[in-house]
Scaffold this active site. Structure first.
Site, short mmCIF file in Angstrom:
data_model
loop_
_atom_site.label_atom_id
_atom_site.label_comp_id
_atom_site.label_asym_id
_atom_site.label_seq_id
_atom_site.Cartn_x
_atom_site.Cartn_y
_atom_site.Cartn_z
N PRO A 132 49.96 46.51 39.32
CA PRO A 132 48.63 45.89 39.33
C PRO A 132 48.52 44.54 38.64
O PRO A 132 47.81 44.39 37.64
CB PRO A 132 47.76 46.92 38.64
CG PRO A 132 48.69 47.59 37.68
CD PRO A 132 50.03 47.61 38.35
N CYS A 133 49.13 43.55 39.21
CA CYS A 133 49.04 42.22 38.62
C CYS A 133 47.62 41.67 38.80
O CYS A 133 47.24 40.71 38.14
CB CYS A 133 50.06 41.28 39.27
SG CYS A 133 49.92 41.15 41.04
#
Length: 168
Positions: A132-133
């Site tokens: 989850p950047c």
DNA sequence: AATCGTCGTTCTT
DNA sequence: AAGAACGACGATT
């Protein structure tokens, strides 16, 4: 590297698998829907791979709804450098619905000065959505960047309830 | 709004 | 192999 299509309400993602697991995830290309890149006709896929494909597809669809996937296929992050893997690992520890700043991530991996390099590592994330950047924002409250386009970042964050009523 | 510090990666020599 | 340039940053002026 086996490629598999993942159809979702948001479009068709493409997942690439190595021997070790899911190695890359591509957002739906707004490009030519036609002529579908001949995804290598898979001769015989091992049961393991078949299972990974199912897990990945399920996980992506779940993530797109703003929920934490119950299970993930093994992730092959071997393409990254030592530093990048540290960052990606840190990203995976950010819970759904929460965010961090680039500076916080830098601090989390013990390199508080490398906050800018963290941005670079986020941009190099080969498995967006599942790693989850998109949950990393800039300190000034801005969104920061997103390689696949800020629209996706907004969309993902909105689904997680992070972006209350922003523009879509 | 412009500048500077910082540091991993990438592009040039 | 070494150095310069470049950011999905952040703090300062």
């Amino acid at each position: 590297m086996r490629a598999a299509r993942i159809t979702t309400p948001e479009g068709e993602f493409v997942a690439h698998f190595s021997e070790c697991g899911l190695a890359r995830l591509e957002f739906p290309s707004l490009r030519a829907a036609p002529a579908e890149k001949a995804l290598p006709a898979r001769p015989r896929l091992s049961p393991a791979l078949r299972r990974w494909e199912v897990l990945a597809a399920w996980a992506v669809r779940e993530a797109l709804r703003g929920h934490a996937p119950r299970a993930l296929p093994p992730l092959d992050l071997s393409s990254g450098t030592e530093f990048q893997r540290r960052v990606w690992l840190a990203l995976r520890r950010i819970p759904v619905g929460q965010t961090r700043t680039y500076a916080q991530v830098a601090a989390a991996i013990g390199a508080p000065q490398a906050l800018r390099a963290v941005g670079g590592a986020c941009g190099a994330n080969p498995i967006p959505v599942l790693v989850p950047c998109h949950r990393v924002l800039s300190s000034d409250g801005g969104l920061g960047g997103f390689s696949a386009g800020l629209e996706w970042k907004r969309r993902l964050l909105t689904r997680e309830g992070v972006l209350p009523k922003d523009l879509l």
